[in-house]
Write a protein that holds these residues in place. Sequence first.
Motif, short mmCIF file in Angstrom:
data_model
loop_
_atom_site.label_atom_id
_atom_site.label_comp_id
_atom_site.label_asym_id
_atom_site.label_seq_id
_atom_site.Cartn_x
_atom_site.Cartn_y
_atom_site.Cartn_z
N ASN A 250 0.86 -1.19 0.00
CA ASN A 250 0.00 0.00 0.00
C ASN A 250 0.89 1.23 0.00
OD1 ASN A 250 -1.75 -2.19 1.58
ND2 ASN A 250 -3.16 -0.70 0.69
N LEU A 251 0.53 2.18 -0.87
CA LEU A 251 1.32 3.40 -1.02
C LEU A 251 0.42 4.61 -0.85
CD1 LEU A 251 3.87 5.01 -1.98
CD2 LEU A 251 3.05 4.66 -4.32
N ARG A 252 0.84 5.52 0.05
CA ARG A 252 0.11 6.79 0.24
C ARG A 252 1.14 7.92 0.19
NH1 ARG A 252 -4.97 9.65 1.46
NH2 ARG A 252 -4.21 11.72 2.03
N THR A 253 0.94 8.87 -0.75
CA THR A 253 1.84 9.99 -0.91
C THR A 253 1.05 11.29 -0.88
OG1 THR A 253 3.31 8.67 -2.31
CG2 THR A 253 3.61 11.06 -2.37
N ASP A 254 1.51 12.21 -0.02
CA ASP A 254 0.93 13.56 0.04
C ASP A 254 1.91 14.54 -0.57
OD1 ASP A 254 -1.59 13.09 1.61
OD2 ASP A 254 -0.14 12.36 3.09
N TYR A 255 1.43 15.34 -1.54
CA TYR A 255 2.26 16.33 -2.22
C TYR A 255 1.91 17.73 -1.68
CZ TYR A 255 3.00 12.59 -5.64
OH TYR A 255 3.31 11.41 -6.26
N SER A 256 2.93 18.46 -1.24
CA SER A 256 2.73 19.84 -0.77
C SER A 256 3.65 20.76 -1.56
CB SER A 256 3.04 19.96 0.72
OG SER A 256 2.24 19.09 1.48
N PHE A 257 3.09 21.85 -2.11
CA PHE A 257 3.86 22.80 -2.91
C PHE A 257 3.93 24.14 -2.21
CE2 PHE A 257 2.38 19.56 -5.77
CZ PHE A 257 3.41 19.38 -6.68
N SER A 258 4.89 24.96 -2.62
CA SER A 258 4.97 26.30 -2.06
C SER A 258 3.69 27.07 -2.36
CB SER A 258 6.18 27.04 -2.64
OG SER A 258 6.13 27.05 -4.07
N ASN A 259 3.06 26.73 -3.48
CA ASN A 259 1.73 27.24 -3.79
C ASN A 259 0.72 26.18 -3.34
OD1 ASN A 259 -0.68 28.15 -4.81
ND2 ASN A 259 0.07 28.45 -6.93
N SER A 260 0.10 26.41 -2.18
CA SER A 260 -0.73 25.37 -1.54
C SER A 260 -1.92 24.96 -2.40
CB SER A 260 -1.23 25.87 -0.19
OG SER A 260 -2.00 27.07 -0.34
N SER A 261 -2.30 25.75 -3.38
CA SER A 261 -3.45 25.38 -4.21
C SER A 261 -3.15 24.16 -5.10
CB SER A 261 -3.85 26.57 -5.10
OG SER A 261 -2.80 26.90 -6.00
N LEU A 262 -1.85 23.79 -5.21
CA LEU A 262 -1.47 22.65 -6.04
C LEU A 262 -1.37 21.36 -5.24
CD1 LEU A 262 1.34 24.35 -8.18
CD2 LEU A 262 -1.06 23.99 -8.81
N ASN A 263 -1.63 21.43 -3.93
CA ASN A 263 -1.47 20.24 -3.09
C ASN A 263 -2.40 19.11 -3.56
OD1 ASN A 263 0.28 21.79 -1.67
ND2 ASN A 263 -0.99 22.00 0.15
N THR A 264 -1.87 17.88 -3.48
CA THR A 264 -2.65 16.71 -3.89
C THR A 264 -2.14 15.47 -3.15
OG1 THR A 264 -3.39 15.45 -5.82
CG2 THR A 264 -1.10 16.20 -5.82
N PHE A 265 -2.71 14.31 -3.45
CA PHE A 265 -2.25 13.08 -2.82
C PHE A 265 -2.43 11.92 -3.79
CE2 PHE A 265 -6.75 12.86 -2.05
CZ PHE A 265 -7.06 11.50 -2.09
N LEU A 266 -1.75 10.79 -3.46
CA LEU A 266 -1.83 9.57 -4.24
C LEU A 266 -2.05 8.41 -3.27
CD1 LEU A 266 -1.36 7.95 -6.93
CD2 LEU A 266 1.06 7.83 -6.27
N ASN A 267 -3.04 7.56 -3.59
CA ASN A 267 -3.33 6.41 -2.74
C ASN A 267 -3.48 5.19 -3.64
OD1 ASN A 267 -3.83 4.97 -0.44
ND2 ASN A 267 -5.97 5.60 -0.26
N GLN A 268 -2.62 4.15 -3.43
CA GLN A 268 -2.62 3.00 -4.31
C GLN A 268 -2.41 1.69 -3.52
OE1 GLN A 268 0.60 3.94 -7.09
NE2 GLN A 268 -0.92 4.46 -8.67
N LYS A 269 -2.80 0.59 -4.16
CA LYS A 269 -2.55 -0.75 -3.66
C LYS A 269 -1.93 -1.57 -4.79
CE LYS A 269 -4.87 -4.76 -1.62
NZ LYS A 269 -6.17 -5.33 -1.16
N ARG A 270 -0.92 -2.40 -4.43
CA ARG A 270 -0.23 -3.16 -5.47
C ARG A 270 -0.12 -4.62 -5.05
NH1 ARG A 270 4.52 -0.26 -6.15
NH2 ARG A 270 3.32 1.00 -7.62
N ASN A 271 -0.46 -5.52 -5.96
CA ASN A 271 -0.29 -6.95 -5.77
C ASN A 271 0.65 -7.47 -6.86
OD1 ASN A 271 -2.26 -7.04 -3.66
ND2 ASN A 271 -3.87 -7.00 -5.22
N GLN A 272 1.60 -8.32 -6.46
CA GLN A 272 2.58 -8.82 -7.43
C GLN A 272 2.89 -10.27 -7.14
OE1 GLN A 272 5.74 -6.17 -8.58
NE2 GLN A 272 7.24 -7.84 -8.58
N LEU A 273 2.94 -11.09 -8.20
CA LEU A 273 3.32 -12.49 -8.11
C LEU A 273 4.42 -12.75 -9.13
CD1 LEU A 273 2.94 -15.34 -6.98
CD2 LEU A 273 1.18 -15.72 -8.74
#
Length: 911
Positions: free
Chosen positions: A472-495
Motif C-alpha cells: 500500500n502506497l500513500r503519498t501527500d504532495y505539498s507545494f509552495s503554492n498550496s493550491s497545487l497540493n494533492t495526494f496519491l493512494n494505491q494498492k499493489r499486488n505482485q506475483l
Amino acid sequence: MKKFYFFLLVSISFSFSVLAQQAKLSIKGQVTDTIAKHGLDKALMMVIRYQDSALVAYTRSNADGIFKPIQIPKDTFFIIISHPQFSDQTYFLVPTPADTAYTFGKIILPPKSVTLNEVLVIANKEKVYYKGDTLMFNADSFKTGPNATVEDLLKKLPGVRVDNKGKITIEGKQVDQVLVDGDEFFGTDPTMATRNLNANTVETVQVFEKKSENADSKDETVKVMNLKLKEDSKKGYFGKISAAGDYHPFYEGDLLLNRFRRAQKLSIFGLASNTPRQGFDWSDADKYGLSNENQWNYDEDNDSWSNGDGGGEGIPQVLKAGFYFNDKFGKKTKLNTNYTFDNRQMNTLSETFTQFFFNDTTYSTRQSNSSDRINQGHRFNLRLNHKLDSLTEIIFSPKLAISSGTNQSIQQDDFFSSDNTFTRQTYIRNRSKNTVTDLGGQVNINRNFKKKDRFLNINYNFNNVSDQANANLRTDYSFSNSSLNTFLNQKRNQLNDKTDHSAGITYTEPLTSKIKTELGYDFSHNYQDNNRKTLDSTATTLDLENPSQSNHFRNTRRVNRITSRFIYEVKKYRVSIGTRLRQVDQSSFNVSTAQPLKLTVQNILPLASMRYKFNQGTNLNFNYNTSAALPDVRQLQPVTDNTDPNRIYQGNPLLKPSFNNSLRLEFYTYKGISEQSFFANVNFNNTNNAITNTLIYDIDGRAISQPVNVNGNYNASAFFGGGSPIFKRFMNIYVNLSGNLSNTINFINAERNITRNFQNRLEISLYKQREKYDAWLSGEYTYNRPSSSLSNNSNQPFSNYVVKANFSVKLPKHFAIASDAVYTKNGQRAAGYNLSFVIWNASVSKTFLKTENLVVSLLAYDILNQNINNNRTILDNRIIDTKTTIIRQYFLAKVLFKFNSQSAKEGENEF
C-alpha cells in the motif's frame, strides 16, 4: 597534496628498504677421519635452497677435513655432504629466527655400497621430515602444557606462525583449510580444530598443497593442514554458552554445542540479540561448523557478492537457532544436513542530502526516512555424497527456504531551488509484505580415471522461486503554492514465479604429461512469470486498475554454451587458454498487450590465465576473462514502478546483454624466515552495451529513469602493499597503496553525461604481538576526485582520514583488558555532513576455573557516544550524502562459559 605525495614516496621507499634486509646464518662442519685414506680435502658441502632447488653456496674441506664456515640467508635448505668415494649425507635444515649459527659436528659419510633413503632433519632437534611433498611434524616431539590446545602446539612448530585471531601461515602462505583425519572439522575456519582440540590428542601435523575445489579457481592451489589424531582421541564435545546485558534495554546471548564421534558431527546453535551483533560472525560461524549462516551470494553475470544483513545499520533485533549434522555411512556415503530458523527486526532512521547538477541549473533535496522491517525464515539444506566405486562419486544437494517479511516506511522529501528556496514537499507512507518460497537441488557426478588428470563431470541444477508481495502506497504532495497540493493512494499486488533448469558436462583429457585439454557443454532454461497489478483509489475503495502501472510479463531464456581450454602445466608455471561459444535465445511476451519480442545473441567469450611460481613464496598470476550479463525481468518489463513517486522507474524490453572484458595481473612474494612480504595487483574492466540509466527530470524535480545500453564504461584499479619486521623485529610495519579510476556514461534529460571518479588511498599500519599482549596502530587517507561532463558544479573533491588503534593485555590474576578506537574525519562534504567522530570500545575480563574457561567481563561500546554511519556517493549528476542512525553508547556485563570434553584451555579471544 604535495605533502601527501612526499609522505607517500618516503613511506614506500622505507618499506622497500626494509624488505631488502636479510638475516644471515653461519654453518660449518667437519668430516671424520674414516675417509682419511681417500683424502680429507676432497669433501664438498653444498647448500641447496628448498624453495627452488637453487645452489646458494658451497665449500670444500681442507686437509684436516674441516669445512670453511659459510654465510647463507636464513631459509630452509638441503645440506648435501659429498665425496667421490662415499655416498652422500643429506640434511634438511629448518632454522628459527633466533638462530645465527649451526655446527654439524663430525660428519660420517656412508660407504658407496650403502644407499641412504633418509634425510636427517636439523630443526632445533625437533622431529620434522618430508614424506613426498608433505611436510610432517611429530606432535609428541614438541612440549606443551597439560591443557594446551592445538593452536599452542602450532606456535612451537618451526616455520609456523599463528596470530591472535588464529590465522595460520607456513612459509609465508596462509593455511586455507585445516582438516582432522582428512575431513573438515565443523566448518572451514582453521581455528575450528586448532582452538577446540587438545594438543595431546594429535599424532602428526601434516602440511601440503592441493588444487582448489572451487570451480572458478581451477588455476589456484590451497595450503592444507591435516591433524592426524591418536586412535583414542576421536570423540568428544565442545562449545560455549554466554549471556550479556545491561538490565535494560540491551542484551546478547548465544549457545553453541558441538559433539563428534569419529565421522559423526552434530552442531546445535542459538542466538538472541538487540545489539549490532545481528548474527554469528565469520569466526564463530566457521568455528562451530555453521557454514550457511553467512549468506553471501555470488552473481556470476554481474561479478559481485551480496548479502542481506543490512550492513549493521539501524536498530536491530535478532533470534536465530538451528542445527547441523554430518555423518558417514560405511566407507562410501557421507551425509550433511542443516536447518536454520531466523527472525530479524530492524528499525532504521536516515537523513540524506542530494545535490542535482544540470548544465543550466542545480537544485537539492533533503530526505528523512524511517523504516521498520520484520523478516522471518526457515532454511533447510542437505548434501549426500556417495562413492559408486573408487573412481566415481555422485553428489545430491537439495535445498528449501521459506521466508516472509513486512516493511513499513515513512519518507519525507523537501525540494529546494538553486538559491535554496523551498519549492515542494512529499510525504510517503509505504506498507508491504511478501512471502518467498525457494526450492532447488543439484546433482553432480564426478568420474576420475586410472589415467592421471583424466576427469569427467556431469551436473544438473534445478531452482524454483515463488515471490508473492502486496503493498500500500500513500503519498501527500505539498507545494509552495498550496493550491497545487494533492495526494496519491494505491494498492499493489505482485506475483513473481521463476524456474531454472541447467545441465552441463565437462571432460578433461591429458594429451601428454604436460598438456591437457578441457571440453564442456552447458545448457540452461530459465522461465519467469511476473504479474503486477496496481489499483488506484476511487471515492470509497481501492479498486480502479492503473494500466500504466500494471502488467503481466513472461520471459523465457535458453542458453547453449560450448567451452574448450588447453592447459600447459609444469612444476614452475601453468598456462591456460580457451574460449566459450554462447548462444542466448530470449523470448518475451507481454501478456497485457499480447505483444511478443524475440532476441538471439551469440557471443565468443575468450579466457586465458598464467601462473608462474618463482619459488614457494613468490608467484606471478595473470588472468583474462570475458562475460556477458543478461538484463533481468525488472529491467525488461515495460511497467512503471512508483514505489518512490519522486524516483519513478520504467523497464525497457529492448535491452541487449552487456559484454565485459576483465584483466588482472597479480604478484606476491613472502620470505618466511624474515617475515617480509610484498603484494601487487592491477585490474582493468571494460563493458560494452553496459546497462545504465537514462534520467528525465520534470519541472518539479521528479526523476523518471529507464535502463538503456551504452558503450564506454570502464574501471581500472591498482594495489601495492608490503610488510616487514622493523627495529630488530620489535614490531611489524605494513604499507598499502591503492588507486581506482571509474568511467560511467548515462543520459540526463537526453544529454550524454560522463561521470569519472579517481580515488587513491594510503594506509600504514604498525603491529606488535607477544604472548601476553598485542597492539595495532594504523592510519588511512582516502581522496576522491569526481567529475561530470554535464556540469562543473559537481566536480567537488572530498576526502576522509581514519586512524585506528587497538590493544589487548593479559594481566596477573587472570585479568585481561582490551580496547579499540577509530577516529574518522570527513572533509569537503555538504553542510551538516562534515563529521568527525571517535568510536571507542573497551573491555575488562577475568577468567576462572583451572582451565580458565569461565570468563566474566564488562564491555563498553561507543564510550564517547558518537557512533554514526556517514557516507558520500557519486552517481551520474548527483552527489549524495547520507547519515544513518545506529546504536550508540551502551554497556554490558557478560558471562561466558566454554566447555570441552578434553579439559583443554580455550584459546579464543572473547573481547
